[in-house]
Design an enzyme around this catalytic site. Structure first.
Site, PDB file in Angstrom:
ATOM      1  N   GLU A   1       0.802  -1.225   0.000  1.00 28.86           N
ATOM      2  CA  GLU A   1       0.000   0.000   0.000  1.00 28.86           C
ATOM      3  C   GLU A   1       0.836   1.278   0.000  1.00 28.86           C
ATOM      4  OE1 GLU A   1      -0.825  -2.660   1.769  1.00 28.86           O
ATOM      5  OE2 GLU A   1      -2.797  -3.191   0.980  1.00 28.86           O
TER       6      GLU A   1
ATOM      7  N   HIS B   1     -11.870  -4.128   8.099  1.00 29.31           N
ATOM      8  CA  HIS B   1     -12.496  -3.801   6.819  1.00 29.31           C
ATOM      9  C   HIS B   1     -13.621  -2.764   6.963  1.00 29.31           C
ATOM     10  CE1 HIS B   1     -10.373  -7.395   5.576  1.00 29.31           C
ATOM     11  NE2 HIS B   1     -10.793  -7.280   4.343  1.00 29.31           N
TER      12      HIS B   1
END
Lengths: 326, 363
Positions: free
Chosen positions: A60, A129
């Site tokens: 990321e 999430h």
């Protein structure tokens, strides 16, 4: 015109932007062949080819970092982070580089990039999430933080974000990815950045919110209307830079304000709006400003997430409390 | 047992510490006269560093990172690049930046606390100094991807320290460069010390060059005090990158003869004896011996060069010191392409405050 969902509007805007500007690229994990875990980039690889759509290695910080490099070279990468919970390693790049490059080179190098991420709870997703940490981004100078709450605004705001010459963190409320749907004209018209959207007019109280909480807030406003209370509902849409004028104008005629967000209460962006109301709107207020927010807890796993996120019921309770002030 | 992978790391040196050639020199180094610009670049960098440290010690410059002892890494890298390549420095690459056309005044402005110092008049696409260690490796990959997408025969050069090779982000960038065969060269300035942490406490790997192997491309180690070796290795890596052959890591083994920066005191963590011993390896002395032995350099040449560099550096320092401070509101003016409304309010507040303060001073 067909009704489409928010995630389809994202896809439509990406395709439109890629069609009109060949410097627009799409990068991310699983955005190519797989079309993104939410299918936001579905079909783009087939249509625009592997020189425009890139499946990257799973890293990321790298995603944000190569976006900065591409941006400095005049490309406009639109980079997907699979879930906001995986965005943390890239914050270094956003804060130390994306938001600073124009300033530190006095405009010699710029960073016209969009970093997209689905965020928020409500879809029974696994741990990490479902978080909402938009306030962390809103604290970073030199960037924009944009959050659409409907398919039409997702389409228009994403086009605006891609065309914008500065970095934009674009957070998509995944709880409303699939529904409700609405008609969206794919005509390339951008929606304005740096501006709130008044979704419902009313004279009794101002409800300020963004993201998935817009739906809960509109539902609460509907209930209130049945009880003779007309709420003005404002979708902030661009958290940074903040269009405080729209909120102040509304509070001037309602005298009351409740701010609703899914993110934890303390240090949440609602605090910034409340502080600015205290600074500029105090004489208009006839009651305290109330915040309805997530708790200062870790986002619970799905069995308890409904109890964490503000609901229409919780919003109504806060509104009733505020209306009790004469 | 079946061996499924193996690798070797090559070490390259052309000049030994006495300036003697230990193998045939590359074409660019065969005529000693052609090496004089490299020598000059190193001497100029050392003059600049000395001046910058002196300015800091007398309160006229902020914190500064000297490149003392590592001039060959910087000059070799800068000389190997073409103007159209892009340099992504960390914060000790002034020698390379000067060869790229960045002005000494600009770098003094930067370290003196003025953003205009990163608005280089020369290499317009080069990145500014990168203070957060290793975070620019991914930028280099992005720049290299831009070259690749446009089909341009250009390459990005990212200079890192030995400490940076411990960062995950550096590996992330190298990994991507390997997978996509990006036109990028990672130059690791292995100066043995990441502030107070020595190279052997940074990694258990035998070399830093071999970190490229895990990312699927080649790494080479060179004597970083031999400017010929540095230039040769970076030049070869750049040729490979520009012609589609993918990335390379060049580990230049050198030594940080100075403190980490002007706010560091290296005597807290390393022996003076170690530092003294390393002075015999330093790169300027080595090339001077080579040039002198070849009859291409005299004492008079040396004196003239020292004087020239000193003058050039003095002129840059004077220009820096004579540069007026930016208007206070400039802190707002480059944040976005257009200043958003809520920032315009803050800017107006600052301008009013500065006006009031100015009035008080006038009174």
């Amino acid at each position: 015109m067909a009704e489409i969902a928010l995630v389809e509007a994202v896809q439509l805007a990406l395709a439109r932007a890629m069609e009109e500007d060949e410097t627009v690229l799409v990068l991310g994990e699983d955005v190519g062949v797989n079309g993104g875990v939410f299918r936001a980039t579905d079909g783009l690889l087939a249509r625009f080819g592997d020189k425009r759509v890139f499946d990257t290695p799973l890293a990321e910080a790298l995603l944000a970092g190569i976006s900065v490099g591409l941006g400095a070279q005049g490309f406009r990468p639109v980079t997907e982070f699979q879930f906001m919970g995986f965005f943390y390693p890239a914050i270094d790049q956003v804060a130390n580089h994306a938001g600073r490059l124009r300033n530190r080179t006095r405009g010699r190098l710029t960073c016209p990039i969009v970093l997209r991420a689905p965020f928020g709870g409500g879809i029974h997703a696994p741990e990490h999430h479902s978080e909402s940490f938009e306030a962390m981004f809103a604290h970073i100078p030199g960037i924009r933080v944009v959050i659409p709450s409907s398919p039409a605004r997702a389409y228009g705001l994403l086009l605006a974000a891609i065309r914008d010459p500065d970095p934009v963190v674009f957070l998509e409320p995944k709880r409303v990815y699939r529904a409700p749907k609405e008609e969206v004209a794919d005509d390339g018209t951008a929606a304005p950045l740096d501006c709130c959207f008044t979704l419902r007019e009313g004279n009794d109280i101002t409800l300020v919110t963004w993201g998935a909480m817009v739906q809960e807030t509109l539902a609460a406003a509907e209930t209130l209307s049945g009880q003779g209370v007309e709420a003005e509902v404002i979708d902030v849409a661009t958290l940074k830079p903040l269009d405080m004028a729209t909120i102040l104008t509304s509070v001037e005629h309602t005298g009351r304000c409740v701010i609703i967000h899914e993110a934890p209460l303390s240090g949440g962006f609602g605090g910034e709006i409340a502080a600015r109301l205290a600074d500029r709107g105090l004489v208009s207020l006839t009651a305290p400003v109330k915040r309805v927010a997530g708790f200062d807890t870790v986002m619970p796993l799905p069995r308890l997430e409904e109890h964490y996120m503000p609901s229409a019921r919780r919003i109504l309770a806060a509104v009733r409390e505020i209306l009790e002030y004469a | 047992m079946t061996e499924i992978a193996s690798f070797a790391i090559e070490y390259r040196r052309f000049l030994d510490p006495d300036g003697q050639a230990v193998q045939p020199l590359p074409a660019f180094a065969q005529d000693p006269a052609d090496l004089i610009p490299l020598y000059r670049a190193m001497v100029l960098t050392r003059s600049f560093d000395a001046k910058a440290v002196a300015l800091q010690r007398t309160g006229r410059l902020g914190t500064f990172a000297s490149s003392l002892g590592q001039e060959a890494v910087m000059a070799g890298t800068g000389a190997a690049m073409r103007p159209e390549d892009v340099l992504l420095p960390s914060f000790r690459e002034q020698g390379a930046q000067f060869l790229r056309g960045a002005a000494m005044t600009d770098l003094l402005l930067y370290w003196g606390g003025d953003e205009r110092g990163s608005d280089f008049a020369g290499p317009r696409e080069d990145f500014p100094i990168c203070v957060p260690v290793g975070t620019h490796a991914a930028h280099a990959a992005g720049v290299a991807l831009a070259f690749q997408l446009r089909g341009e025969a250009r390459a990005a050069v990212c200079v890192l320290g030995d400490g940076a090779t411990s960062k995950g982000e550096v590996y992330e960038a190298m990994n991507l460069a390997g997978v996509w065969r990006l036109p990028v060269v990672f130059v690791v300035n292995n100066n043995q010390w990441a502030i107070s942490v020595p190279r052997e406490r940074q990694t258990a790997a035998q070399t830093l060059a071999q970190k490229a192997i895990a990312a699927g491309f080649g790494g080479v180690q060179v004597d970083g005090n031999d400017v010929i070796a540095v230039r040769d290795a970076v030049e070869r890596a750049l040729e490979q990158a520009r012609s589609g052959g993918g990335p390379t890591l060049v580990e230049a083994v050198t030594y940080r003869l100075s403190d980490h920066t002007t706010v560091d005191d290296a005597s807290r963590y390393r022996d003076d004896a170690e530092v003294s011993a390393r002075w015999k390896d330093e790169p300027i002395l080595r090339l001077r011996r080579h040039l002198t032995d070849a009859g291409a350099w005299s004492k008079e040449d040396e004196e003239r060069l020292i004087a020239e560099c000193g003058e050039e550096v003095e002129a840059a320092a004077e220009a820096y010191l004579a540069t007026p401070v930016q208007p206070v509101e400039s802190m707002f003016d480059w944040l976005y392409a257009e200043l958003p409304g809520d920032l315009a309010e803050q800017r107006a507040g600052l301008v009013a405050e500065a006006g009031l303060a100015g009035g008080e001073n006038d009174g």
